[in-house]
Write a protein that holds these residues in place. Structure first.
Motif, PDB file in Angstrom:
ATOM      1  N   ASN A 174      56.370   8.319 -22.565  1.00 23.97           N
ATOM      2  CA  ASN A 174      55.262   8.266 -21.610  1.00 23.97           C
ATOM      3  C   ASN A 174      55.835   7.890 -20.249  1.00 23.97           C
ATOM      4  OD1 ASN A 174      52.639   8.380 -20.680  1.00 23.97           O
ATOM      5  ND2 ASN A 174      52.062   6.353 -21.433  1.00 23.97           N
ATOM      6  N   SER A 175      55.037   8.055 -19.219  1.00 20.64           N
ATOM      7  CA  SER A 175      55.435   7.544 -17.909  1.00 20.64           C
ATOM      8  C   SER A 175      54.313   6.676 -17.368  1.00 20.64           C
ATOM      9  CB  SER A 175      55.734   8.681 -16.927  1.00 20.64           C
ATOM     10  OG  SER A 175      56.030   8.111 -15.650  1.00 20.64           O
ATOM     11  N   LEU A 176      54.671   5.486 -16.923  1.00 22.32           N
ATOM     12  CA  LEU A 176      53.669   4.548 -16.407  1.00 22.32           C
ATOM     13  C   LEU A 176      53.525   4.659 -14.899  1.00 22.32           C
ATOM     14  CD1 LEU A 176      54.708   1.352 -18.429  1.00 22.32           C
ATOM     15  CD2 LEU A 176      52.952   3.038 -19.010  1.00 22.32           C
ATOM     16  N   GLY A 177      54.436   5.409 -14.272  1.00 24.03           N
ATOM     17  CA  GLY A 177      54.363   5.577 -12.825  1.00 24.03           C
ATOM     18  C   GLY A 177      54.960   4.413 -12.063  1.00 24.03           C
ATOM     19  N   GLN A 178      54.838   4.518 -10.745  1.00 22.33           N
ATOM     20  CA  GLN A 178      55.362   3.497  -9.849  1.00 22.33           C
ATOM     21  C   GLN A 178      54.269   2.482  -9.530  1.00 22.33           C
ATOM     22  OE1 GLN A 178      58.342   3.231  -9.548  1.00 22.33           O
ATOM     23  NE2 GLN A 178      59.454   5.037  -8.853  1.00 22.33           N
ATOM     24  N   PRO A 179      54.623   1.333  -8.960  1.00 20.43           N
ATOM     25  CA  PRO A 179      53.627   0.271  -8.739  1.00 20.43           C
ATOM     26  C   PRO A 179      52.338   0.737  -8.050  1.00 20.43           C
ATOM     27  CG  PRO A 179      55.810  -0.571  -8.311  1.00 20.43           C
ATOM     28  CD  PRO A 179      55.975   0.887  -8.626  1.00 20.43           C
ATOM     29  N   GLN A 180      52.432   1.587  -6.992  1.00 23.29           N
ATOM     30  CA  GLN A 180      51.188   2.016  -6.326  1.00 23.29           C
ATOM     31  C   GLN A 180      50.323   2.810  -7.292  1.00 23.29           C
ATOM     32  OE1 GLN A 180      54.526   2.478  -5.688  1.00 23.29           O
ATOM     33  NE2 GLN A 180      54.351   4.360  -4.459  1.00 23.29           N
ATOM     34  N   GLU A 181      50.982   3.671  -8.081  1.00 18.21           N
ATOM     35  CA  GLU A 181      50.247   4.496  -9.045  1.00 18.21           C
ATOM     36  C   GLU A 181      49.670   3.628 -10.162  1.00 18.21           C
ATOM     37  OE1 GLU A 181      53.477   7.978  -8.035  1.00 18.21           O
ATOM     38  OE2 GLU A 181      53.631   6.856  -9.902  1.00 18.21           O
ATOM     39  N   ARG A 182      50.456   2.668 -10.567  1.00 13.09           N
ATOM     40  CA  ARG A 182      49.979   1.755 -11.603  1.00 13.09           C
ATOM     41  C   ARG A 182      48.772   0.974 -11.109  1.00 13.09           C
ATOM     42  NH1 ARG A 182      54.486  -1.260 -15.216  1.00 13.09           N
ATOM     43  NH2 ARG A 182      52.566  -2.284 -15.857  1.00 13.09           N
ATOM     44  N   ALA A 183      48.789   0.605  -9.832  1.00 10.98           N
ATOM     45  CA  ALA A 183      47.679  -0.175  -9.284  1.00 10.98           C
ATOM     46  C   ALA A 183      46.385   0.637  -9.317  1.00 10.98           C
ATOM     47  CB  ALA A 183      48.004  -0.615  -7.861  1.00 10.98           C
ATOM     48  N   LEU A 184      46.482   1.923  -8.943  1.00 13.45           N
ATOM     49  CA  LEU A 184      45.299   2.777  -8.978  1.00 13.45           C
ATOM     50  C   LEU A 184      44.781   2.945 -10.410  1.00 13.45           C
ATOM     51  CD1 LEU A 184      46.227   5.617  -6.448  1.00 13.45           C
ATOM     52  CD2 LEU A 184      44.517   3.795  -6.170  1.00 13.45           C
ATOM     53  N   HIS A 185      45.720   3.191 -11.292  1.00 16.88           N
ATOM     54  CA  HIS A 185      45.350   3.357 -12.693  1.00 16.88           C
ATOM     55  C   HIS A 185      44.709   2.082 -13.242  1.00 16.88           C
ATOM     56  CE1 HIS A 185      46.412   2.891 -17.050  1.00 16.88           C
ATOM     57  NE2 HIS A 185      45.688   3.973 -17.081  1.00 16.88           N
ATOM     58  N   ARG A 186      45.260   0.952 -12.814  1.00 19.54           N
ATOM     59  CA  ARG A 186      44.766  -0.346 -13.276  1.00 19.54           C
ATOM     60  C   ARG A 186      43.297  -0.555 -12.877  1.00 19.54           C
ATOM     61  NH1 ARG A 186      46.604  -6.190 -13.551  1.00 19.54           N
ATOM     62  NH2 ARG A 186      44.857  -7.181 -12.511  1.00 19.54           N
ATOM     63  N   GLN A 187      43.013  -0.201 -11.624  1.00 19.29           N
ATOM     64  CA  GLN A 187      41.621  -0.315 -11.156  1.00 19.29           C
ATOM     65  C   GLN A 187      40.685   0.520 -12.019  1.00 19.29           C
ATOM     66  OE1 GLN A 187      41.312   0.896  -7.065  1.00 19.29           O
ATOM     67  NE2 GLN A 187      42.403  -0.927  -6.326  1.00 19.29           N
ATOM     68  N   ALA A 188      41.106   1.761 -12.261  1.00 19.29           N
ATOM     69  CA  ALA A 188      40.276   2.661 -13.066  1.00 19.29           C
ATOM     70  C   ALA A 188      40.123   2.122 -14.484  1.00 19.29           C
ATOM     71  CB  ALA A 188      40.905   4.048 -13.084  1.00 19.29           C
ATOM     72  N   LEU A 189      41.197   1.551 -14.967  1.00 16.93           N
ATOM     73  CA  LEU A 189      41.207   1.018 -16.334  1.00 16.93           C
ATOM     74  C   LEU A 189      40.234  -0.159 -16.453  1.00 16.93           C
ATOM     75  CD1 LEU A 189      42.851   1.815 -18.807  1.00 16.93           C
ATOM     76  CD2 LEU A 189      44.526   0.066 -18.183  1.00 16.93           C
ATOM     77  N   ILE A 190      40.290  -1.056 -15.478  1.00 12.50           N
ATOM     78  CA  ILE A 190      39.396  -2.214 -15.506  1.00 12.50           C
ATOM     79  C   ILE A 190      37.946  -1.748 -15.439  1.00 12.50           C
ATOM     80  CG2 ILE A 190      38.646  -4.268 -14.222  1.00 12.50           C
ATOM     81  CD1 ILE A 190      41.592  -4.727 -13.466  1.00 12.50           C
ATOM     82  N   HIS A 192      36.718   1.089 -16.381  1.00 20.84           N
ATOM     83  CA  HIS A 192      36.376   1.702 -17.666  1.00 20.84           C
ATOM     84  C   HIS A 192      36.046   0.639 -18.717  1.00 20.84           C
ATOM     85  CE1 HIS A 192      36.611   4.392 -21.142  1.00 20.84           C
ATOM     86  NE2 HIS A 192      37.412   3.505 -21.697  1.00 20.84           N
ATOM     87  N   PHE A 193      36.897  -0.362 -18.821  1.00 20.04           N
ATOM     88  CA  PHE A 193      36.669  -1.378 -19.848  1.00 20.04           C
ATOM     89  C   PHE A 193      35.456  -2.261 -19.523  1.00 20.04           C
ATOM     90  CE2 PHE A 193      41.310  -0.767 -21.030  1.00 20.04           C
ATOM     91  CZ  PHE A 193      41.013  -0.126 -22.220  1.00 20.04           C
ATOM     92  N   GLU A 194      35.215  -2.455 -18.229  1.00 16.60           N
ATOM     93  CA  GLU A 194      34.019  -3.234 -17.850  1.00 16.60           C
ATOM     94  C   GLU A 194      32.754  -2.538 -18.346  1.00 16.60           C
ATOM     95  OE1 GLU A 194      35.246  -5.758 -13.837  1.00 16.60           O
ATOM     96  OE2 GLU A 194      34.555  -3.682 -13.632  1.00 16.60           O
ATOM     97  N   GLN A 195      32.797  -1.194 -18.299  1.00 16.70           N
ATOM     98  CA  GLN A 195      31.626  -0.436 -18.760  1.00 16.70           C
ATOM     99  C   GLN A 195      31.426  -0.530 -20.267  1.00 16.70           C
ATOM    100  OE1 GLN A 195      32.272   3.506 -17.271  1.00 16.70           O
ATOM    101  NE2 GLN A 195      31.219   3.076 -15.344  1.00 16.70           N
ATOM    102  N   HIS A 196      32.515  -0.925 -20.957  1.00 11.28           N
ATOM    103  CA  HIS A 196      32.423  -1.013 -22.423  1.00 11.28           C
ATOM    104  C   HIS A 196      32.730  -2.427 -22.893  1.00 11.28           C
ATOM    105  CE1 HIS A 196      33.160   3.282 -21.558  1.00 11.28           C
ATOM    106  NE2 HIS A 196      32.289   3.455 -22.539  1.00 11.28           N
ATOM    107  N   ALA A 197      32.319  -3.376 -22.098  1.00 10.17           N
ATOM    108  CA  ALA A 197      32.658  -4.786 -22.362  1.00 10.17           C
ATOM    109  C   ALA A 197      32.225  -5.227 -23.753  1.00 10.17           C
ATOM    110  CB  ALA A 197      32.026  -5.679 -21.306  1.00 10.17           C
TER     111      ALA A 197
END
Ligand code: ATP
Ligand code: MG
Length: 437
Positions: A174-190, A192-197
């Motif tokens: 897999n590729s996790l990307g670079q820090p800026q990309e990870r940060a964007l993904h992290r926001q989306a991830l949070i 997503h999970f908030e919607q399914h708390a």
């Protein structure tokens, strides 16, 4: 129980739970693997590094990340009794290797390819393939940013499986990307999970804002649906990160290394970016990951060094050897060429002198030793010689010695053939004993 019995029980000295003795003949398997690894590493130009088993605790907290299984609950930490320094038995070796690389300015003249072999310590629940002291073998390439080095490391692991005869090992990438990309993904991830708390378990809730990526790694079946629908790091890769991933894949393709891109693959430590990978098998039950690694381009800087990219992997020796056994392969332990039968102890000085010369010539030879007084009967000595697996018995009988001879008797070919050899020139006939493969 009487007080005396209780004391006796307490005083029974046993190994620490989850920390195992490796006894012969099993230890031969470990040596066999280590020898294969050393020879392979030399062919890939990786050099051995040996760092201490104990490091300062902040190294692991800063290196691995505070919200990781290891730092949260698996470290053996203690204060140095003399000066109070917080210390930890290394749970993994990458942080220590990076510390050493920085401390000795090892990258001043370019990148370094390194490997290590040694014990790691984690306070886990002991079970098959999971121990509290376990050996890891690891390879690290520091100072190189290109995907060809990720590929080289993966090819090195693949070569090792081939060398060991293992076929049931799968590669996931897999590729996790670079820090800026990870940060964007992290926001989306949070988000997503908030919607399914409502489906998040305790672990996931705790990690939602500190380490949401790790939620993707959950083994909780109740969370699988929500995890499958979660945003994937791969979808957040920019052009350069994608190019890195694609070049890696094309090198693997050119080498006919099959792999599965697993968009959910994340790793336990925080330090990874871009490439992450795991080699897994179905043959070992739930402890199926035999080797894992990835890129950690920001760890050197994070631990106080001049920024330098890096990539590496670590394999679990116990799991690899278990797999070797499971596939019915494995180690041939050391074999004996000869067993020295000594009817009378007066011959011992001469026997030891002769065996010394044979051993200098590379012969594997065991001297008969008895546990009681005297050397034991010829019959019992021959019995020992037989069960030792030696190809020959060397008989240091009084009559032979008087004629400056030793009898060499074949034990393995059923012929029982025997010849005599001159006692004063063992170097001349030593190699005739060498039947080992
Ligand atoms: P797991 O998910 O199984 O706990 P991990 O992510 O903690 O693995 P790493 O830290 O990546 O494992 O270590 C690399 C390899 O070391 C693992 O793939 C495994 O083969 C081995 N390993 C890890 N922990 C243990 C252990 N407690 N006992 C034996 N081997 C281990
Ligand atoms: Mg673990």
């Amino acid at each position: 129980m009487s007080e005396k019995e209780i004391t006796a029980k307490v005083e029974k000295l046993t190994a620490v739970k989850g920390m195992n003795d490796v006894l012969p003949p099993d230890s031969a398997g470990v040596e066999w693997l280590e020898n294969k690894v050393r020879s392979l590493m030399a062919r890939y130009a990786y050099r051995n590094i040996r760092t201490p088993i104990v490091e300062r605790t902040p190294l692991f907290i800063r290196g691995l990340g505070e919200v990781t299984d290891i730092v949260e609950k698996e470290m053996y930490s203690f204060d140095d009794r003399l000066n109070g320094d917080p210390l930890t038995l290394r749970p993994e070796a990458t942080a220590g290797v990076v510390r050493a690389v920085i401390e000795h300015a090892m990258l001043y003249d370019g990148g370094k390819r390194l490997y290590y072999i040694g014990p790691m310590f984690r306070h886990e629940r002991p079970q098959r393939g999971r121990y509290r002291q376990f050996d890891q073998i690891g390879a690290e390439a520091l100072g190189y940013s290109g995907p060809e080095v990720d590929a080289e490391l993966i090819l090195l692991a693949v070569a090792l499986w081939k060398e060991l005869g293992l076929t049931d090992v799968r590669l996931e990438l897999n590729s996790l990307g670079q820090p800026q990309e990870r940060a964007l993904h992290r926001q989306a991830l949070i988000a997503h999970f908030e919607q399914h708390a409502e489906v998040l378990d305790e672990d996931a809730k705790r990690r939602l804002y500190s380490n949401p990526l790790r939620i993707l790694d959950t083994k909780n079946p109740a969370m699988q649906a929500v995890v499958s629908a979660a945003p994937r790091p791969l979808d957040y890769l920019g052009e350069a990160s994608l190019a890195h991933f694609n070049t890696l894949k094309s090198i693997l393709d050119a080498n006919k290394v099959s792999y599965l891109v697993n968009p959910r693959l994340v790793r336990g430590m925080d330090y990874y970016n871009l490439t992450v990978f795991e080699f897994t098998t179905d043959r070992l039950g739930s402890q199926g990951t035999v080797c894992a690694g990835g890129r950690y381009d920001y760890l050197v800087e994070q631990l106080g060094g001049k920024p330098a990219p890096a990539v590496g992997w670590a394999l679990g020796v116990d799991r690899v050897l278990e797999l070797v056994k499971e596939q019915g392969l494995g180690a041939v332990g050391p074999t004996l060429d000869a067993y020295a039968i000594v009817p009378d102890s007066t011959a011992l000085p001469l026997v030891l002198k002769t065996l010394q010369t044979l051993r200098e010539a590379g012969i594997h030879v065991q001297m008969h030793t008895s546990s009681g007084a005297g050397m034991g009967s010829m019959k019992s000595q021959f019995k020992r010689a037989d069960s030792s697996g030696a190809h020959y018995a060397l008989i240091f009988g009084a009559d032979e010695i008087a004629q400056n001879l030793v009898t060499v008797k074949s034990l393995r070919d059923g012929s029982g053939a025997q010849i005599t050899q001159p006692l004063d020139a063992p170097a001349d006939w030593a190699t005739t004993l060498q039947l080992r493969t």
